[in-house]
Motif scaffolding. Structure first.
Motif, PDB file in Angstrom:
ATOM      1  N   SER A  78       0.831  -1.211   0.000  1.00 18.03           N
ATOM      2  CA  SER A  78       0.000   0.000   0.000  1.00 18.03           C
ATOM      3  C   SER A  78       0.866   1.262   0.000  1.00 18.03           C
ATOM      4  O   SER A  78       0.396   2.344  -0.321  1.00 18.03           O
ATOM      5  N   GLU A  79       2.154   1.112   0.380  1.00 19.08           N
ATOM      6  CA  GLU A  79       3.050   2.278   0.380  1.00 19.08           C
ATOM      7  C   GLU A  79       3.769   2.469  -0.960  1.00 19.08           C
ATOM      8  O   GLU A  79       4.726   3.232  -1.049  1.00 19.08           O
ATOM      9  N   TYR A  80       3.279   1.770  -1.995  1.00 18.74           N
ATOM     10  CA  TYR A  80       3.897   1.925  -3.309  1.00 18.74           C
ATOM     11  C   TYR A  80       4.038   3.404  -3.725  1.00 18.74           C
ATOM     12  O   TYR A  80       5.065   3.782  -4.293  1.00 18.74           O
ATOM     13  N   ILE A  97      13.967   0.873   1.535  1.00 19.67           N
ATOM     14  CA  ILE A  97      13.467   0.074   2.668  1.00 19.67           C
ATOM     15  C   ILE A  97      12.637   0.971   3.555  1.00 19.67           C
ATOM     16  O   ILE A  97      13.093   2.052   3.958  1.00 19.67           O
ATOM     17  N   HIS A  98      11.432   0.523   3.866  1.00 13.65           N
ATOM     18  CA  HIS A  98      10.601   1.212   4.857  1.00 13.65           C
ATOM     19  C   HIS A  98      10.213   0.211   5.933  1.00 13.65           C
ATOM     20  O   HIS A  98       9.838  -0.917   5.627  1.00 13.65           O
ATOM     21  N   ALA A  99      10.350   0.611   7.202  1.00 14.28           N
ATOM     22  CA  ALA A  99       9.931  -0.287   8.288  1.00 14.28           C
ATOM     23  C   ALA A  99       9.637   0.536   9.537  1.00 14.28           C
ATOM     24  O   ALA A  99       9.770   1.767   9.532  1.00 14.28           O
ATOM     25  N   HIS A 100       9.215  -0.185  10.576  1.00 18.06           N
ATOM     26  CA  HIS A 100       8.892   0.446  11.859  1.00 18.06           C
ATOM     27  C   HIS A 100       9.794  -0.155  12.932  1.00 18.06           C
ATOM     28  O   HIS A 100       9.297  -0.757  13.889  1.00 18.06           O
ATOM     29  N   PRO A 101      11.113  -0.018  12.811  1.00 20.46           N
ATOM     30  CA  PRO A 101      11.998  -0.607  13.832  1.00 20.46           C
ATOM     31  C   PRO A 101      11.851   0.176  15.138  1.00 20.46           C
ATOM     32  O   PRO A 101      11.782   1.417  15.117  1.00 20.46           O
ATOM     33  N   ASN A 161       5.591  10.074  13.511  1.00 18.67           N
ATOM     34  CA  ASN A 161       4.606   9.125  14.035  1.00 18.67           C
ATOM     35  C   ASN A 161       4.371   7.922  13.122  1.00 18.67           C
ATOM     36  O   ASN A 161       3.237   7.473  12.937  1.00 18.67           O
ATOM     37  N   HIS A 162       5.468   7.428  12.563  1.00 18.31           N
ATOM     38  CA  HIS A 162       5.298   6.294  11.659  1.00 18.31           C
ATOM     39  C   HIS A 162       6.517   5.363  11.651  1.00 18.31           C
ATOM     40  O   HIS A 162       6.403   4.202  12.035  1.00 18.31           O
ATOM     41  N   GLY A 163       7.690   5.857  11.239  1.00 14.95           N
ATOM     42  CA  GLY A 163       8.842   4.949  11.129  1.00 14.95           C
ATOM     43  C   GLY A 163       9.974   5.606  10.384  1.00 14.95           C
ATOM     44  O   GLY A 163      10.263   6.785  10.567  1.00 14.95           O
TER      45      GLY A 163
END
Ligand SMILES: [Zn+2]
Length: 431
Positions: A78-80, A97-101, A161-163
């Motif tokens: 969905s983050e395309y 790379i996208h993540a919520h570490p 507020n996301h990553g």
């Protein structure tokens, strides 16, 4: 293939391997995070939406062709929109790379950016860090705010507020940046639990780059002895294990092992530690390096430690998030926590930043059989020992002890083992 080879592996295989590493290292959840790679045709390969990140297969990876056609069994992430926006803004970036570490998410909730000047390597690998204001996940608006940050030249951005989202010249480069920034964030958070975080000036960081010794002269290696081959495999296994256990990251860390006399084998520079092979290890013989290979930039320190200490047969130099908390605060790491820690480590002094530079003697004058470990402020931890596995164990014991102290800080006063009990341990285990 178990190892990341960005030149030979298909983007979908690269993505599966990297998401697996990120998941296993606790840097994403089953549902969170997405990775993409753009290929030479302008097609974007991206993780699917709503598929278990702990169990992704190459066939699950989606392809969004240059003309917008979607190929594959799922929906693209969905983050395309923001992945596409980054590739549009930055032709130099080929992987995202996208993540919520957890540690970087802490920064994103506190609405601040980690100060990478606490560790030179973090500043060097991550570059300046951008900050994207909050927008609805999956929206074109989020794509716009993130695209805008990357247009400013950043390769790493904190999403409010996301990553976090990071780009790289390839997926290995993006992963190194991701892992390095998360380690920096963990270090800062741990450090602030026990004291004040000290940052380096840009001049201090440049001073490190300026003093790196010139490359050793080369020698032609005619054949590799059985002993040497054995050590190459041993070093490779320890480096990979250190990465898996969170004791080392792809962009930082050196392992060496004495061969005979003052000759030793050491890990190379500029190679992801997750993907080291026996043939990458460099033999240093009579102060010369094996032809065509680039040994670690810390080779000088390893060489002098072997010369000075005949009982030292292996050395690990690395960064781990709890020991580095002591490194960046300058707080004293008191190892009289549990008997095992004191027996293995005895005393772990802090050495000033710069003591690891060429021709400085502080570390060489400090490390010996009674002081096998030192923390170099704002830089690293140096662990020495006889057998390599023993040295690695010593590193793990040190990191666990540091972790217990940092985590215990909020409980109340942490009371070390008393002097009489230490004397008993000395008599029973060390004499
Ligand atoms: Zn997200």
């Amino acid at each position: 293939m178990k190892f990341l080879n960005v030149e030979m592996m298909h983007p979908r295989d690269q993505i599966v391997m990297v998401i697996d590493r990120i998941y296993k290292r606790g840097m994403t959840t089953t549902s969170g995070g997405n990775i993409s790679v753009i290929d030479e045709n302008g097609d974007i390969w991206i993780t699917p939406s709503g598929v278990d990140k702990g169990n992704l297969k190459p066939r699950d990876i989606m392809r969004v062709k240059r003309d917008g056609t979607i190929v594959g069994p799922h929906k693209p992430s969905s983050e395309y929109p923001f992945h596409r926006a980054i590739f549009e803004m930055r032709p130099d970036l080929k992987a995202v790379i996208h993540a919520h570490p957890p540690a970087l998410v802490s920064f994103s909730i506190a609405r601040t950016i980690p100060d990478t000047n606490v560790i030179p390597q973090a500043k060097y690998v991550c570059g300046p860090i951008g900050y994207a204001p909050y927008a609805l996940p999956g929206s074109e608006e989020l794509g716009e705010v993130i695209g805008k940050e990357f247009a400013k030249g950043f390769k790493a951005v904190i999403m409010e507020n996301h990553g976090t989202v990071l780009g790289g010249s390839d997926l290995s480069d993006a992963f190194q940046r991701f892992e390095t920034l998360e380690l920096c964030a963990r270090t800062i958070i741990n450090a602030k639990t026990i004291g004040q975080c000290r940052r380096l000036s840009d001049e201090q960081i440049d001073a490190f780059e300026d003093q790196i010794p010139r490359l050793q002269p080369e020698f032609e290696c005619e054949m590799h002895s059985s002993k040497e081959r054995e050590i190459r495999t041993e070093i490779t296994k320890i480096v990979r294990r250190a990465c898996q256990q969170g004791m080392m990251i792809s962009s930082y860390g050196t392992v060496s092992r004495r061969l005979k006399g003052n000759d030793f084998l050491i890990t190379p520079t500029n190679k992801s530690r997750w993907d080291i092979f026996p043939e990458d290890i460099v033999l240093i013989k009579d102060g010369k390096r094996e032809k065509g290979k680039l040994p670690s930039r810390a080779t000088w320190l390893h060489q002098e430690l072997y010369r000075k200490n005949p009982e030292i047969n292996s050395i690990i130099l690395t960064q781990s998030p709890y020991l580095m908390a002591y490194g960046v605060t300058g707080e004293k790491f008191d190892v009289r926590t549990i008997p095992e820690s004191w027996i293995f480590l005895q005393d772990v002094p802090n050495m000033p930043f710069g003591s690891h530079f060429k021709d400085r003697n502080e570390i060489l004058d400090t490390i010996d059989k009674d002081t096998p470990v030192v923390i170099v402020e704002n830089d690293s931890v140096v662990v020495t020992g006889d057998k390599l596995l023993q040295t690695f164990d010593r590193l793990e014991v040190a990191e666990f002890s540091a972790k217990s102290l940092v985590l215990g800080h909020s409980i109340g006063d942490l009371i070390p083992i008393g002097a009489d009990e230490i004397e008993d341990l000395r008599k029973k285990f060390l004499s």
